[in-house]
Design a protein around this motif. Structure first.
Motif, short mmCIF file in Angstrom:
data_model
loop_
_atom_site.label_atom_id
_atom_site.label_comp_id
_atom_site.label_asym_id
_atom_site.label_seq_id
_atom_site.Cartn_x
_atom_site.Cartn_y
_atom_site.Cartn_z
N ILE A 13 -8.49 -6.45 3.88
CA ILE A 13 -9.13 -7.05 5.22
C ILE A 13 -8.49 -6.45 6.49
O ILE A 13 -9.34 -6.15 7.14
N SER A 14 -7.17 -6.63 6.40
CA SER A 14 -6.53 -6.10 7.67
C SER A 14 -7.01 -4.43 8.03
O SER A 14 -7.09 -4.15 8.92
N GLY A 15 -6.89 -3.91 6.97
CA GLY A 15 -7.09 -2.41 7.13
C GLY A 15 -8.52 -2.03 7.81
O GLY A 15 -8.63 -1.43 8.71
N LEU A 32 -6.71 4.92 4.09
CA LEU A 32 -5.91 5.27 3.00
C LEU A 32 -5.59 3.99 1.98
O LEU A 32 -4.96 3.53 2.45
N GLU A 33 -6.48 3.89 0.96
CA GLU A 33 -6.23 3.16 0.01
C GLU A 33 -5.52 3.59 -1.43
O GLU A 33 -6.17 4.44 -1.84
N LYS A 34 -4.54 3.16 -1.76
CA LYS A 34 -4.06 3.52 -2.82
C LYS A 34 -4.77 3.20 -4.44
O LYS A 34 -4.39 3.93 -5.34
N GLY A 40 -7.90 -5.07 -1.67
CA GLY A 40 -6.75 -5.66 -1.76
C GLY A 40 -6.61 -7.18 -2.42
O GLY A 40 -7.30 -7.34 -3.25
N ARG A 41 -5.89 -8.01 -1.84
CA ARG A 41 -6.03 -9.50 -2.37
C ARG A 41 -7.55 -10.21 -1.99
O ARG A 41 -7.40 -11.35 -2.53
N GLY A 42 -8.37 -9.59 -1.23
CA GLY A 42 -9.62 -10.21 -1.12
C GLY A 42 -10.78 -9.80 -1.93
O GLY A 42 -11.79 -9.99 -1.81
N HIS A 57 -9.54 -19.15 -3.36
CA HIS A 57 -9.67 -18.58 -2.17
C HIS A 57 -10.62 -19.54 -0.97
O HIS A 57 -11.82 -19.67 -1.62
N ALA A 58 -10.36 -20.11 -0.02
CA ALA A 58 -11.11 -20.80 0.89
C ALA A 58 -10.83 -20.37 2.18
O ALA A 58 -9.79 -19.91 2.66
N PHE A 59 -12.01 -20.03 2.79
CA PHE A 59 -11.67 -19.74 4.32
C PHE A 59 -11.86 -20.83 5.24
O PHE A 59 -12.68 -21.72 5.26
N GLU A 250 7.40 -5.52 2.79
CA GLU A 250 8.50 -4.75 1.81
C GLU A 250 7.78 -3.35 1.50
O GLU A 250 8.70 -2.26 1.70
N GLU A 251 6.29 -3.00 1.30
CA GLU A 251 6.06 -1.87 1.17
C GLU A 251 6.26 -1.08 2.58
O GLU A 251 6.64 0.25 2.49
N THR A 252 6.06 -1.50 3.56
CA THR A 252 6.14 -0.91 4.91
C THR A 252 7.51 -0.40 5.05
O THR A 252 7.62 0.97 5.43
C1 LIG Z 1 -3.70 -16.14 -4.84
C2 LIG Z 1 -4.12 -15.91 -3.46
C3 LIG Z 1 -4.82 -16.87 -2.70
C4 LIG Z 1 -5.04 -16.82 -1.43
N1 LIG Z 1 -5.82 -17.93 -0.81
C5 LIG Z 1 -6.21 -17.69 0.23
C6 LIG Z 1 -7.06 -18.76 0.99
O1 LIG Z 1 -7.19 -19.74 0.34
N2 LIG Z 1 -7.17 -18.69 2.40
C7 LIG Z 1 -6.71 -17.77 3.13
O2 LIG Z 1 -7.09 -17.50 4.21
N3 LIG Z 1 -5.91 -16.67 2.60
C8 LIG Z 1 -5.83 -16.71 1.28
N4 LIG Z 1 -5.01 -15.67 0.73
C9 LIG Z 1 -4.56 -14.53 1.63
C10 LIG Z 1 -5.52 -13.51 1.52
O3 LIG Z 1 -6.14 -13.11 0.42
C11 LIG Z 1 -4.93 -12.15 2.51
O4 LIG Z 1 -4.37 -13.16 3.55
C12 LIG Z 1 -5.88 -11.17 2.64
O5 LIG Z 1 -6.61 -10.76 1.66
C13 LIG Z 1 -4.60 -10.11 3.14
O6 LIG Z 1 -5.61 -9.09 3.48
P1 LIG Z 1 -4.55 -7.64 3.97
O7 LIG Z 1 -5.45 -6.52 4.27
O8 LIG Z 1 -3.71 -8.15 5.17
O9 LIG Z 1 -3.57 -7.36 2.85
P2 LIG Z 1 -3.88 -6.84 1.22
O10 LIG Z 1 -4.95 -7.39 0.65
O11 LIG Z 1 -2.76 -7.22 0.43
O12 LIG Z 1 -3.94 -5.42 1.56
C14 LIG Z 1 -3.24 -4.39 1.51
C15 LIG Z 1 -3.61 -2.97 0.76
O13 LIG Z 1 -2.70 -2.04 0.88
C16 LIG Z 1 -3.00 -1.35 -0.05
N5 LIG Z 1 -1.65 -0.59 -0.07
C17 LIG Z 1 -0.38 -0.95 -0.38
N6 LIG Z 1 0.35 -0.28 -0.31
C18 LIG Z 1 -0.23 0.94 -0.07
C19 LIG Z 1 0.25 2.56 -0.03
N7 LIG Z 1 1.52 2.98 -0.12
N8 LIG Z 1 -0.53 3.58 0.04
C20 LIG Z 1 -2.04 3.11 0.55
N9 LIG Z 1 -2.46 1.86 0.29
C21 LIG Z 1 -1.52 0.90 -0.03
C22 LIG Z 1 -3.05 -2.39 -1.50
O14 LIG Z 1 -3.39 -1.50 -2.58
C23 LIG Z 1 -4.05 -3.31 -0.73
O15 LIG Z 1 -5.23 -2.70 -1.05
C24 LIG Z 1 -4.75 -16.00 -0.70
C25 LIG Z 1 -3.96 -14.77 -1.39
C26 LIG Z 1 -3.65 -14.85 -2.60
C27 LIG Z 1 -3.06 -13.75 -3.43
#
Ligand SMILES: Cc1cc2nc3c(=O)[nH]c(=O)nc-3n(C[C@H](O)[C@H](O)[C@H](O)COP(=O)(O)OP(=O)(O)OC[C@H]3O[C@@H](n4cnc5c(N)ncnc54)[C@H](O)[C@@H]3O)c2cc1C
Length: 440
Positions: A13-15, A32-34, A40-42, A57-59, A250-252
């Motif tokens: 979602i961030s990317g 770039l997505e690995k 990701g977690r979404g 997951h709740a928004f 950690e990855e960063t």
């Molecule tokens: C079990 C669980 C329950 C949750 N419940 C809620 C909730 O109820 N409400 C809420 O607001 N939030 C919730 N969240 C949090 C929410 O899912 C995250 O905040 C959001 O999805 C994060 O998005 P992100 O893009 O920041 O990170 P991520 O989704 O982690 O995305 C990071 C991406 O980077 C990629 N990546 C990593 N390393 C590399 C690399 N070296 N090269 C290329 N790509 C790479 C990964 O594959 C991944 O796709 C929950 C999370 C989890 C795990």
């Protein structure tokens, strides 16, 4: 490879959100997505006829996350449940009284406790969370709530909506803001899963010409006096002047050679990632039709039960999706034991569920957030730039400014994108560079 103004590492979602902001300003972006899938977690996994988010997951609406999505032209589609929750104490299920009419209907709280809970509910939304100061949720609760059972319930709800099982460390302000949203009906369950948000973001990014590449595992970000290039795990490279990393703290850290000499080291040393073990079940039907409620809060164990199908569509055939979560905090957990406890928890709230099971997903160690707003942080404002490495920016849940979870992810994505745009503009003006605008 072609030339780009900005590379974004991570297709969650961030990317995706960062990519849209940067591309909207006319700069060329590669994301770039690995893995082989964005989100990701979404992500939402389709199993049989059901749609399973990766754990519950709740928004939480009316926050930074929703406002960023609105700016990006994305509206949330889902439903907000009216209060219908139970508390579990010593393996017994009790309705949580949510109004004066229910004051006499349940035995989880003493009469004094029920009054205290009602007072809390009436008062919560009037609290100005910005003015609470640097105290913990526990400190606040011990001052404001005299009934210990009500305090424990508050901690259980807070743990479930923040993933932080540490009321003594969790800053009261952010924790109370999330509780305010919970108690005022701002919790939305997204129809057919968070994948729909990912799809909307991906469509927007594609329309704006963002180049999206899956199976692109970044292994290093090379720099001298500033960012030079990205190195992939297959040895290929991509020269690019600006990089936003959204891959997690950690990855960063591992992507940056010499990270120990940068602010990344401080941010890493103070971070407390919080984890959760998730059991996601698909049932033919609820075994106990009367036990139809959206949420179950264990008061004496770090367990949470959630049935999003109570309010919204999560399957094509009417099957029921149940999420159970065991909050692990900063620990790694014990998958076998955690699974057993989650199944036992299900026995308590939905006896007879085993014969109704169609399929499941067990995720023993998910990182719900790479950091949280803890009292003992040294730096409350990580990112968006890594000051020692011009051209390098970070976004994600650990770079928030008091927000939580996806609010922190989305707001920091915007912050990083705006910082990059500003730099590109200044550099473009300074050196008379023409922007590289590519549409693929
Ligand atoms: C079990 C669980 C329950 C949750 N419940 C809620 C909730 O109820 N409400 C809420 O607001 N939030 C919730 N969240 C949090 C929410 O899912 C995250 O905040 C959001 O999805 C994060 O998005 P992100 O893009 O920041 O990170 P991520 O989704 O982690 O995305 C990071 C991406 O980077 C990629 N990546 C990593 N390393 C590399 C690399 N070296 N090269 C290329 N790509 C790479 C990964 O594959 C991944 O796709 C929950 C999370 C989890 C795990």
């Amino acid at each position: 490879m072609k030339q780009y103004d900005v590379a974004i590492v991570g297709g969650g979602i961030s990317g995706l959100a960062s990519a849209i902001y940067v591309a909207r300003s006319g700069y060329s972006v590669i994301l770039l997505e690995k893995s082989n899938q964005l989100g990701g977690r979404g992500q939402t996994i389709r199993k049989k006829k059901a749609m399973l988010n990766l754990g519950v997951h709740a928004f939480y609406q009316d926050g930074k996350g929703e406002s960023v999505l609105k700016e990006l032209g994305i509206s949330l589609k889902g439903a907000n449940p009216s209060a219908s929750a139970v508390g579990v104490w010593k393996n017994k299920v009790h309705a949580i009284p949510t109004g004066p009419l229910q004051l006499f209907s349940d035995n989880l709280f003493s009469l004094k406790g029920k009054m205290s809970l009602t007072r809390l509910m009436l008062k919560l939304n009037k609290i100005d969370t910005e003015k609470i100061g640097t105290i913990s949720l526990k400190e606040w609760a011990e001052k404001e709530i005299h009934d210990p059972m009500v305090r424990f319930l508050l901690y259980a709800i807070s743990r479930s909506n923040t993933y932080v099982p540490y009321p003594d460390l969790h800053l009261a302000g952010p924790a109370l803001r999330q509780l305010q949203r919970t108690f005022s009906g701002k919790v939305m369950y997204i129809r057919e899963g968070w994948e729909t948000i990912i799809e909307d973001l991906t469509n927007q990014a594609t329309l704006l010409g963002v180049t999206i590449m899956n199976h692109r595992n970044v292994s290093e970000i090379k720099y001298d006096s500033r960012v030079q290039k990205i190195v992939f795990n297959n040895g290929e490279t991509l020269e690019v002047p600006k990089v936003i990393v959204t891959a997690g703290l950690e990855e960063t850290y591992h992507l940056v050679n010499g990270a120990e000499n940068t602010k990344l080291a401080l941010w890493k040393s103070q971070a407390r990632p919080v984890h959760v073990a998730c059991l996601d079940l698909v049932l033919r039907k609820l075994p106990q039709p009367d036990a139809d409620f959206i949420a179950g809060f264990w008061i004496d164990q770090p367990i949470f039960y959630n049935n999003p199908t109570y309010v919204t569509k999560m399957s094509d055939d009417g099957s029921v999706v149940i999420h159970l979560a065991k909050h692990l905090g900063t620990s790694t957990g014990n998958p076998k034991l955690d699974l057993h406890e989650l199944e036992q928890a299900m026995d308590v709230v939905q006896p007879g569920w085993r014969v109704e099971e169609i399929t499941r997903q067990f995720l023993p160690h998910m990182t719900a957030s790479h950091d949280f707003n803890s009292l003992d942080r040294n730096d409350f404002s990580p990112g968006p730039s890594v000051p020692e490495i011009p051209g390098l920016f970070v976004a994600g849940d650990w770079t928030g400014r008091g927000e939580l979870l996806v609010d922190a992810s989305l707001d920091s994505a915007k912050r990083a994108a705006l910082a990059v745009i500003e730099e590109l503009k200044v550099e473009g003006d300074m050196y008379g560079h023409r922007r590289v605008i590519q549409r693929t």
